[in-house]
Design a protein around this motif. Structure first.
Motif, PDB file in Angstrom:
ATOM      1  N   PRO A  64       0.819  -1.218   0.000  1.00 37.05           N
ATOM      2  CA  PRO A  64       0.000   0.000   0.000  1.00 37.05           C
ATOM      3  C   PRO A  64       0.853   1.269   0.000  1.00 37.05           C
ATOM      4  CG  PRO A  64      -0.850  -1.571   1.597  1.00 37.05           C
ATOM      5  CD  PRO A  64       0.454  -2.126   1.102  1.00 37.05           C
ATOM      6  N   ALA A  89      -5.617  -5.110  -9.414  1.00 35.70           N
ATOM      7  CA  ALA A  89      -6.744  -4.333  -8.876  1.00 35.70           C
ATOM      8  C   ALA A  89      -6.870  -2.999  -9.591  1.00 35.70           C
ATOM      9  CB  ALA A  89      -6.537  -4.089  -7.384  1.00 35.70           C
ATOM     10  N   ARG A  91      -7.069  -0.208  -8.140  1.00 37.41           N
ATOM     11  CA  ARG A  91      -6.448   0.873  -7.361  1.00 37.41           C
ATOM     12  C   ARG A  91      -4.930   0.861  -7.491  1.00 37.41           C
ATOM     13  NH1 ARG A  91      -9.252   2.316  -1.967  1.00 37.41           N
ATOM     14  NH2 ARG A  91      -7.833   4.030  -2.337  1.00 37.41           N
ATOM     15  N   ASN A 110       0.433   1.606  -5.790  1.00 37.64           N
ATOM     16  CA  ASN A 110      -0.717   0.988  -5.142  1.00 37.64           C
ATOM     17  C   ASN A 110      -1.382   2.006  -4.217  1.00 37.64           C
ATOM     18  OD1 ASN A 110      -2.557  -0.566  -3.771  1.00 37.64           O
ATOM     19  ND2 ASN A 110      -1.076  -1.977  -2.892  1.00 37.64           N
ATOM     20  N   THR A 111      -2.603   2.405  -4.546  1.00 41.03           N
ATOM     21  CA  THR A 111      -3.340   3.341  -3.697  1.00 41.03           C
ATOM     22  C   THR A 111      -4.340   2.615  -2.801  1.00 41.03           C
ATOM     23  OG1 THR A 111      -5.029   3.715  -5.376  1.00 41.03           O
ATOM     24  CG2 THR A 111      -3.105   5.180  -5.406  1.00 41.03           C
ATOM     25  N   ASN A 112      -4.307   1.296  -2.832  1.00 38.52           N
ATOM     26  CA  ASN A 112      -5.201   0.499  -2.005  1.00 38.52           C
ATOM     27  C   ASN A 112      -4.619   0.342  -0.604  1.00 38.52           C
ATOM     28  OD1 ASN A 112      -7.414  -1.069  -1.352  1.00 38.52           O
ATOM     29  ND2 ASN A 112      -7.106  -2.545  -3.014  1.00 38.52           N
ATOM     30  N   SER A 113      -5.397  -0.218   0.320  1.00 38.47           N
ATOM     31  CA  SER A 113      -4.923  -0.409   1.701  1.00 38.47           C
ATOM     32  C   SER A 113      -4.363  -1.810   1.931  1.00 38.47           C
ATOM     33  CB  SER A 113      -6.059  -0.139   2.692  1.00 38.47           C
ATOM     34  OG  SER A 113      -7.140  -1.007   2.416  1.00 38.47           O
ATOM     35  N   GLU A 116      -1.114  -5.379  -3.491  1.00 38.20           N
ATOM     36  CA  GLU A 116      -1.593  -5.694  -4.834  1.00 38.20           C
ATOM     37  C   GLU A 116      -0.383  -6.126  -5.655  1.00 38.20           C
ATOM     38  OE1 GLU A 116      -4.624  -6.016  -5.416  1.00 38.20           O
ATOM     39  OE2 GLU A 116      -5.650  -4.691  -4.011  1.00 38.20           O
TER      40      GLU A 116
END
Length: 127
Positions: A64, A89, A91, A110-113, A116
């Protein structure tokens, strides 16, 4: 009450009509530098184009809020003609995609939490 067409609108219509006639007369047959394609027939002994193989690299984990690179290399004797990448993903965003020598490199953020992944692919040919 009678409506009048503004002079400006009539002038624009006249210019459009003149331009259409001029464009119609300005075809390929009027320009010696432009050659219209002929009705070519395929021949049985035509040489095939060089093969363009597509190769995928390994998945690279992108934590992340980080940016990582993924790379894939063409086989020996071949060079990249294009490439790109895939993500796990929506994001994950690619920030770079480029050839480097015999390889293709993609960078993703990766802007997800959660973790990825990204993977590079390259399209190669023999020069």
């Amino acid at each position: 009450m009678r409506r009048r067409t503004p002079i400006l609108a009539m002038t624009a219509l006249a210019a459009l009509a003149v331009g259409t006639v001029a464009a119609a007369a300005d075809g390929p047959e009027d320009k010696p530098g432009i050659v219209a394609p002929s009705k070519q027939k395929a021949t049985k002994n035509a040489e095939p184009l060089a093969a363009h193989g597509q190769f995928f690299g390994d998945f690279v984990t992108v934590e992340p809020n980080t940016n990582r690179a993924a790379t894939v290399t063409c086989p020996t004797g071949q060079v990249p003609t294009g490439g790109g990448g895939t993500t796990s993903a929506i994001r994950v965003f690619f920030t770079d995609s480029f050839a480097s020598g015999r390889s293709w490199v993609v960078r993703g953020t990766n802007t997800n939490s959660v973790n990825e992944s990204i993977r590079a692919f390259v399209v190669c040919t023999t020069p």
